[in-house]
Design a protein around this motif. Structure first.
Motif, PDB file in Angstrom:
ATOM      1  N   ASN A   1       0.752  -1.347  -0.059  1.00 56.55           N
ATOM      2  CA  ASN A   1      -0.102   0.128  -0.219  1.00 56.55           C
ATOM      3  C   ASN A   1       0.898   1.254  -0.037  1.00 56.55           C
ATOM      4  O   ASN A   1       0.357   2.413   0.367  1.00 56.55           O
ATOM      5  N   TYR A   2       2.016   1.141  -0.485  1.00 56.57           N
ATOM      6  CA  TYR A   2       2.859   2.305  -0.353  1.00 56.57           C
ATOM      7  C   TYR A   2       2.682   2.885  -1.890  1.00 56.57           C
ATOM      8  O   TYR A   2       2.689   2.072  -2.911  1.00 56.57           O
ATOM      9  N   LEU A   3       2.579   4.237  -2.090  1.00 55.24           N
ATOM     10  CA  LEU A   3       2.272   5.110  -3.172  1.00 55.24           C
ATOM     11  C   LEU A   3       3.376   4.826  -4.433  1.00 55.24           C
ATOM     12  O   LEU A   3       4.611   4.906  -4.020  1.00 55.24           O
ATOM     13  N   GLY A   4       2.991   4.528  -5.405  1.00 51.08           N
ATOM     14  CA  GLY A   4       3.698   4.136  -6.719  1.00 51.08           C
ATOM     15  C   GLY A   4       4.267   2.811  -6.906  1.00 51.08           C
ATOM     16  O   GLY A   4       4.834   2.665  -7.851  1.00 51.08           O
ATOM     17  N   PHE A   5       3.690   2.004  -6.169  1.00 46.08           N
ATOM     18  CA  PHE A   5       4.165   0.489  -6.440  1.00 46.08           C
ATOM     19  C   PHE A   5       3.025  -0.596  -6.433  1.00 46.08           C
ATOM     20  O   PHE A   5       2.657  -1.023  -5.591  1.00 46.08           O
ATOM     21  N   PRO A   6       2.226  -0.368  -7.493  1.00 45.60           N
ATOM     22  CA  PRO A   6       0.989  -1.043  -7.683  1.00 45.60           C
ATOM     23  C   PRO A   6       1.002  -2.636  -7.412  1.00 45.60           C
ATOM     24  O   PRO A   6       0.010  -3.272  -6.901  1.00 45.60           O
ATOM     25  N   ASP A   7       2.222  -3.144  -7.778  1.00 44.15           N
ATOM     26  CA  ASP A   7       2.284  -4.592  -7.573  1.00 44.15           C
ATOM     27  C   ASP A   7       3.010  -4.751  -6.117  1.00 44.15           C
ATOM     28  O   ASP A   7       3.534  -6.017  -5.905  1.00 44.15           O
ATOM     29  N   GLY A   8       3.361  -3.924  -5.334  1.00 44.59           N
ATOM     30  CA  GLY A   8       3.911  -3.937  -4.114  1.00 44.59           C
ATOM     31  C   GLY A   8       5.611  -4.004  -4.254  1.00 44.59           C
ATOM     32  O   GLY A   8       6.229  -4.149  -5.212  1.00 44.59           O
ATOM     33  N   ILE A   9       6.138  -3.826  -2.958  1.00 44.50           N
ATOM     34  CA  ILE A   9       7.679  -3.947  -3.203  1.00 44.50           C
ATOM     35  C   ILE A   9       8.185  -4.545  -1.722  1.00 44.50           C
ATOM     36  O   ILE A   9       7.379  -4.253  -0.675  1.00 44.50           O
ATOM     37  N   SER A  10       9.151  -5.220  -1.634  1.00 46.37           N
ATOM     38  CA  SER A  10       9.834  -5.829  -0.309  1.00 46.37           C
ATOM     39  C   SER A  10      10.208  -4.594   0.320  1.00 46.37           C
ATOM     40  O   SER A  10      10.801  -3.684  -0.398  1.00 46.37           O
ATOM     41  N   GLY A  11      10.341  -4.682   1.515  1.00 42.84           N
ATOM     42  CA  GLY A  11      11.170  -3.755   2.396  1.00 42.84           C
ATOM     43  C   GLY A  11      12.698  -3.598   2.273  1.00 42.84           C
ATOM     44  O   GLY A  11      13.085  -2.374   2.037  1.00 42.84           O
TER      45      GLY A  11
END
Length: 548
Positions: free
Chosen positions: A268-278
């Motif tokens: 749910n971080y803006l700009g990463f519609p497919d998600g991203i690992s920490g």
């Protein structure tokens, strides 16, 4: 490398000369005069991460004959091809060596002309070695025990700092070989071998950081802004501070990314519609901060803060000091210690605070328990469900909705191997060398159930890292730092505040000390808000520096 060992200087020079003539453009030829000297050379090559393709040893040598040497060399470089140099009278011994100690070939002396009697043999051996080469050189290597808290600490530190490394279990052949190469005591693990050949036994994290090339000391005495803590808030402040021309230093006690850096998937971080690992988000932010000129000091806790006029003096863990015109406090929070019986003694041996992604492979086919009900716990449950046969999510509250995002609740509900147990706490962890089982208490029924489990990952509560701050920094009863309007009551500014203005919105009770992210009282515990506060803190730093 190609290594040759012979006690006869003339023979030794001749074989080295012929090898260099044919292979010198691609291989370094190393020459030794005895078996013990050659073993020392191999250990040094191993410490430096080098690779040995072919070893040639004379059969008749004093102290240690060629067969004994090649047998010991096999323990150090098991993939190297081994050749015994013999006289005609020793042919039978050479054949026995091939059958008994896995020597690959023998060569009769003299081998002239080499084009017919030496090079075809070496060509074939090198081709075989290339088809099954030694592990790539140039990597940090760690040897330890899987169920060792110190071994886990070293592995986790390297992984979270994006340092490539290879892990070897001390009780397996490759690990035992590396311990022999390092001439290290198997009882004194973990052992770390760096690409430049240095060996570190049970290193502390600051020593380890320096060994693998991380910066551990400041390069200057005075900075415009020093940021304490490299989570999302600290990294956000570093990017904006350095990009806007401030001399910026970011100091972190463990690894960039903080708790967010351990998240397996942030969706749910803006700009990463497919998600991203920490880890990916952290690495991008770190590289961005460095590109703009941020100086990152790793594995250094900040242990003290002294305010002398407009300058702040920070004391680091090694006793050194650095001065700053302004400070951004972004130390985040740590997970609250779990009080289950037996848990403390198993930390790093089956019990972990945070996600500990380095343990994913070990969870294959196992039962994993995740403790907590917030997003970090939910992300861990989803991640480990891809590896473990079963995941139990133990939640103290009556449901997940109070503390977890709905998208994550939906994901968990769709995974058959995740069991959510609400109103449930872990009351005991059992195991000798490592975790074997946990006891779960159902608050509704009062029933306790012992279940087998190989891993427990704890995500409960939040404890701010503010115990090192001076008393004049006002905190709430839980230790979170108060800022801005929360410091002004009935028009009265905090005690000791000497300026003719109220504290800025992210400013603490010490002028020029700003607070961003989870360590700030009443902050929103989300990555996006932490990054935003880090950026806003720099805007306020500019305003503060312009006026003071």
């Amino acid at each position: 490398m190609l290594l040759t060992v012979d006690d006869d200087p003339s023979v030794s020079r001749a074989v080295a000369r012929d090898l260099r003539r044919r292979y010198g453009s691609e291989y370094r030829v190393v020459r030794a005069d005895s078996g013990p000297d050659a073993l020392d050379a191999l250990r040094e090559i191993g410490r430096r991460g080098g690779r040995v393709a072919v070893i040639l040893a004379d059969y008749r040598m004093p102290v240690m004959n060629g067969i004994d040497f090649l047998e010991q060399a096999m323990d150090l470089f098991p993939r190297a091809r081994r050749v015994l140099l013999t006289a005609y009278a020793d042919t039978e011994a050479a054949i026995d060596a091939i059958n008994l100690v896995d020597v690959d070939h023998y060569l009769l002396k003299p081998w002239q002309p080499p084009e017919e009697k030496l090079y075809p043999v070496i060509d074939e051996l090198i081709a075989g070695w290339l088809a099954s080469p030694d592990p790539a050189a140039g990597e940090t290597r760690v040897v330890g025990h899987h169920w060792s808290s110190r071994s886990y600490e070293v592995r986790d530190f390297l992984a979270r700092n994006q340092v490539p490394y290879r892990w070897f279990a001390a009780d397996e052949p490759d690990g035992a070989r590396l311990l022999a190469v390092a001439e290290a005591d198997p009882a004194a693990i973990p052992v770390v071998l760096t690409p430049d050949g240095r060996v570190f036994t049970d290193p502390d994290l600051t020593e380890l950081a320096a060994a693998v090339g991380l910066q551990t000391t400041p390069t200057a005495e005075l900075y415009d802004v020093v940021i304490v803590g490299a989570g999302p808030a600290g990294l956000g402040a570093a990017v904006y501070g350095a990009s806007e021309g401030l001399r910026t230093m970011l100091v972190e006690r463990r690894a960039t990314g903080g708790q967010a850096g351990q998240s397996s998937r942030i969706e749910n971080y803006l700009g990463f519609p497919d998600g991203i690992s920490g880890a990916q988000l952290t690495d991008r932010a770190r590289r961005q901060a460095v590109r703009f000129g941020t100086e990152i000091v790793s594995a250094q806790p900040v242990t003290g803060l002294e305010v002398t006029g407009p300058t702040k003096t920070l004391t680091l863990g090694d006793g050194s000091q650095v001065q700053a015109r302004a400070v951004v406090l972004a130390t985040g929070v740590a997970y609250r210690q779990h009080e289950a019986t037996g848990l403390a003694g198993l930390v790093g041996r089956g019990v972990y605070y945070g996600s500990a992604a380095t343990e994913a492979e070990a969870c294959a086919g196992q039962h994993v328990v995740v403790v907590g009900g917030a997003n970090s716990a939910g992300q861990a449950a989803v991640f480990f469900s891809r590896h473990a046969s079963r995941v139990t999510l133990a939640v103290r509250g009556p449901d997940l909705a109070a503390s977890m995002s709905s998208y994550l609740i939906d994901q968990i509900a769709a995974i058959d191997t995740i069991e959510v147990r609400t109103c449930t706490t872990v009351v005991e962890c059992c195991g000798d060398e490592h975790l074997d089982s946990v006891t779960l208490l159902d608050a509704n029924t009062g029933e306790s159930t012992e279940v087998p489990a190989s891993h427990v990952f704890v995500f409960i509560g939040a404890v701010p890292s503010t115990e090192w701050l001076p008393e004049r920094v006002v905190r709430d009863p839980r230790g979170f730092v108060l800022t801005g309007p929360d410091l002004v009551h009935d028009g009265r500014r905090p005690a000791g505040w000497a300026l003719d203005r109220d504290p800025y919105v992210l400013e603490s009770s010490v002028p020029g000390l700003f607070v961003a992210g989870d360590v700030r009282a009443a902050s929103v515990k989300r990555v996006a808000s932490a990054v935003g506060e880090g950026a806003l803190a720099i805007t306020l730093v500019h305003e503060y520096l312009a006026r003071h």
